[in-house]
Design a protein around this motif. Structure first.
Motif, PDB file in Angstrom:
ATOM      1  N   GLY A   1      -4.259  -3.166 -10.760  1.00  0.00           N
ATOM      2  CA  GLY A   1      -4.805  -4.517 -10.872  1.00  0.00           C
ATOM      3  C   GLY A   1      -5.695  -4.717 -12.083  1.00  0.00           C
ATOM      4  N   SER A   2      -5.696  -3.774 -13.008  1.00  0.00           N
ATOM      5  CA  SER A   2      -6.485  -3.883 -14.245  1.00  0.00           C
ATOM      6  C   SER A   2      -5.611  -4.524 -15.315  1.00  0.00           C
ATOM      7  N   PHE A   3      -5.433  -5.829 -15.179  1.00  0.00           N
ATOM      8  CA  PHE A   3      -4.454  -6.529 -15.986  1.00  0.00           C
ATOM      9  C   PHE A   3      -4.804  -6.557 -17.473  1.00  0.00           C
ATOM     10  N   ALA A   4      -6.038  -6.851 -17.829  1.00  0.00           N
ATOM     11  CA  ALA A   4      -6.414  -6.900 -19.245  1.00  0.00           C
ATOM     12  C   ALA A   4      -6.260  -5.530 -19.892  1.00  0.00           C
ATOM     13  N   ASP A   5      -6.620  -4.484 -19.185  1.00  0.00           N
ATOM     14  CA  ASP A   5      -6.469  -3.139 -19.738  1.00  0.00           C
ATOM     15  C   ASP A   5      -4.993  -2.760 -19.852  1.00  0.00           C
ATOM     16  N   SER A   6      -4.170  -3.207 -18.918  1.00  0.00           N
ATOM     17  CA  SER A   6      -2.731  -2.967 -19.007  1.00  0.00           C
ATOM     18  C   SER A   6      -2.145  -3.690 -20.222  1.00  0.00           C
ATOM     19  N   ILE A   7      -2.611  -4.906 -20.472  1.00  0.00           N
ATOM     20  CA  ILE A   7      -2.187  -5.657 -21.660  1.00  0.00           C
ATOM     21  C   ILE A   7      -2.482  -4.832 -22.912  1.00  0.00           C
ATOM     22  N   GLY A   8      -3.668  -4.257 -22.972  1.00  0.00           N
ATOM     23  CA  GLY A   8      -4.065  -3.444 -24.123  1.00  0.00           C
ATOM     24  C   GLY A   8      -3.202  -2.211 -24.296  1.00  0.00           C
ATOM     25  N   ARG A   9      -2.946  -1.504 -23.214  1.00  0.00           N
ATOM     26  CA  ARG A   9      -2.116  -0.287 -23.307  1.00  0.00           C
ATOM     27  C   ARG A   9      -0.682  -0.630 -23.674  1.00  0.00           C
ATOM     28  N   SER A  10      -0.167  -1.747 -23.158  1.00  0.00           N
ATOM     29  CA  SER A  10       1.185  -2.180 -23.535  1.00  0.00           C
ATOM     30  C   SER A  10       1.254  -2.437 -25.039  1.00  0.00           C
ATOM     31  N   TYR A  11       0.238  -3.131 -25.552  1.00  0.00           N
ATOM     32  CA  TYR A  11       0.196  -3.381 -26.994  1.00  0.00           C
ATOM     33  C   TYR A  11       0.161  -2.071 -27.765  1.00  0.00           C
ATOM     34  N   TYR A  12      -0.683  -1.141 -27.338  1.00  0.00           N
ATOM     35  CA  TYR A  12      -0.792   0.111 -28.078  1.00  0.00           C
ATOM     36  C   TYR A  12       0.492   0.944 -27.996  1.00  0.00           C
ATOM     37  N   ALA A  13       1.262   0.792 -26.943  1.00  0.00           N
ATOM     38  CA  ALA A  13       2.576   1.436 -26.890  1.00  0.00           C
ATOM     39  C   ALA A  13       3.467   0.863 -27.992  1.00  0.00           C
TER      40      ALA A  13
ATOM     41  N   GLU B   1       2.963  -8.157 -16.255  1.00  0.00           N
ATOM     42  CA  GLU B   1       4.278  -7.547 -16.028  1.00  0.00           C
ATOM     43  C   GLU B   1       5.240  -7.886 -17.163  1.00  0.00           C
ATOM     44  N   GLU B   2       5.186  -9.125 -17.624  1.00  0.00           N
ATOM     45  CA  GLU B   2       6.061  -9.551 -18.717  1.00  0.00           C
ATOM     46  C   GLU B   2       5.739  -8.792 -20.000  1.00  0.00           C
ATOM     47  N   GLN B   3       4.460  -8.621 -20.282  1.00  0.00           N
ATOM     48  CA  GLN B   3       4.075  -7.870 -21.490  1.00  0.00           C
ATOM     49  C   GLN B   3       4.560  -6.420 -21.382  1.00  0.00           C
ATOM     50  N   LEU B   4       4.415  -5.825 -20.213  1.00  0.00           N
ATOM     51  CA  LEU B   4       4.869  -4.444 -20.018  1.00  0.00           C
ATOM     52  C   LEU B   4       6.385  -4.349 -20.193  1.00  0.00           C
ATOM     53  N   LYS B   5       7.106  -5.315 -19.641  1.00  0.00           N
ATOM     54  CA  LYS B   5       8.568  -5.340 -19.796  1.00  0.00           C
ATOM     55  C   LYS B   5       8.948  -5.414 -21.274  1.00  0.00           C
ATOM     56  N   GLU B   6       8.277  -6.273 -22.020  1.00  0.00           N
ATOM     57  CA  GLU B   6       8.564  -6.399 -23.450  1.00  0.00           C
ATOM     58  C   GLU B   6       8.167  -5.137 -24.206  1.00  0.00           C
ATOM     59  N   ALA B   7       7.082  -4.512 -23.804  1.00  0.00           N
ATOM     60  CA  ALA B   7       6.660  -3.262 -24.445  1.00  0.00           C
ATOM     61  C   ALA B   7       7.717  -2.182 -24.235  1.00  0.00           C
ATOM     62  N   LYS B   8       8.252  -2.110 -23.033  1.00  0.00           N
ATOM     63  CA  LYS B   8       9.314  -1.130 -22.756  1.00  0.00           C
ATOM     64  C   LYS B   8      10.540  -1.408 -23.618  1.00  0.00           C
ATOM     65  N   GLU B   9      10.887  -2.673 -23.757  1.00  0.00           N
ATOM     66  CA  GLU B   9      12.023  -3.060 -24.595  1.00  0.00           C
ATOM     67  C   GLU B   9      11.772  -2.666 -26.054  1.00  0.00           C
ATOM     68  N   PHE B  10      10.566  -2.944 -26.538  1.00  0.00           N
ATOM     69  CA  PHE B  10      10.208  -2.621 -27.918  1.00  0.00           C
ATOM     70  C   PHE B  10      10.286  -1.119 -28.163  1.00  0.00           C
ATOM     71  N   VAL B  11       9.703  -0.343 -27.260  1.00  0.00           N
ATOM     72  CA  VAL B  11       9.709   1.114 -27.417  1.00  0.00           C
ATOM     73  C   VAL B  11      11.146   1.642 -27.359  1.00  0.00           C
ATOM     74  N   LYS B  12      11.953   1.099 -26.468  1.00  0.00           N
ATOM     75  CA  LYS B  12      13.354   1.533 -26.373  1.00  0.00           C
ATOM     76  C   LYS B  12      14.112   1.229 -27.665  1.00  0.00           C
ATOM     77  N   GLU B  13      13.971   0.014 -28.176  1.00  0.00           N
ATOM     78  CA  GLU B  13      14.634  -0.365 -29.426  1.00  0.00           C
ATOM     79  C   GLU B  13      14.161   0.513 -30.578  1.00  0.00           C
ATOM     80  N   SER B  14      12.862   0.782 -30.609  1.00  0.00           N
ATOM     81  CA  SER B  14      12.289   1.630 -31.655  1.00  0.00           C
ATOM     82  C   SER B  14      12.806   3.056 -31.553  1.00  0.00           C
ATOM     83  N   GLU B  15      12.889   3.562 -30.331  1.00  0.00           N
ATOM     84  CA  GLU B  15      13.382   4.922 -30.135  1.00  0.00           C
ATOM     85  C   GLU B  15      14.853   5.041 -30.552  1.00  0.00           C
ATOM     86  N   ASN B  16      15.648   4.034 -30.215  1.00  0.00           N
ATOM     87  CA  ASN B  16      17.052   4.039 -30.620  1.00  0.00           C
ATOM     88  C   ASN B  16      17.184   4.060 -32.140  1.00  0.00           C
TER      89      ASN B  16
END
Length: 133
Positions: free
Chosen positions: A31-43, A111-126
């Motif tokens: 439930g630490s949404f602002a901190d999750s936003i930050g970690r998603s960005y840093y990913a 949740e949306e930011q995390l989903k986009e972060a996962k997409e970004f990291v996946k595209e970057s890894e590919n």
């Protein structure tokens, strides 16, 4: 082709990006949404720096990393423009979360930011795999 030390640095950074995704997931679950936003960005930011390492590039400023990423990976056509939108949006949200008063993020937005972060990291890894061969 990138040199071995560039590939090693990029691989290290890509691993760090994945760790930051895991942290973002844990913070979201707690439930630490602002901190999750930050970690998603840093990913996202770390994955972008991983790709820049393959070109021997980096910047001490976040805006510099974003600009270099845009120049070498978006404008060149290696990644879709949508990928740039993800990094730009995540950067703006992270800045709001860290520096503005009375800013709250809801579960859905986080949740949306995390989903986009996962997409970004996946595209970057590919792209990392493709460019490091």
């Amino acid at each position: 082709m990138p040199e071995k030390h560039q590939i090693d640095l990029a691989a290290y950074r890509m691993g760090k990006a994945k760790e930051r995704l895991s942290s973002a997931e844990a913070l979201l679950a707690a439930g630490s949404f602002a901190d999750s936003i930050g970690r998603s960005y840093y990913a996202i930011f770390t994955a972008a720096r991983a790709l820049l390492a393959l070109k021997g590039l980096d910047s001490k400023r976040h805006s510099g990393v974003v600009a270099l990423f845009n120049e070498y990976f978006i404008k060149s056509g290696l990644l879709a423009k949508e990928v740039y939108r993800i990094i730009a949006s995540a950067k703006a949200k992270r800045e709001r979360a860290d520096y503005e008063d009375y800013v709250e993020f809801g579960k859905e937005e986080t949740e949306e930011q995390l989903k986009e972060a996962k997409e970004f990291v996946k595209e970057s890894e590919n792209l990392f795999i493709k460019l490091s061969k």
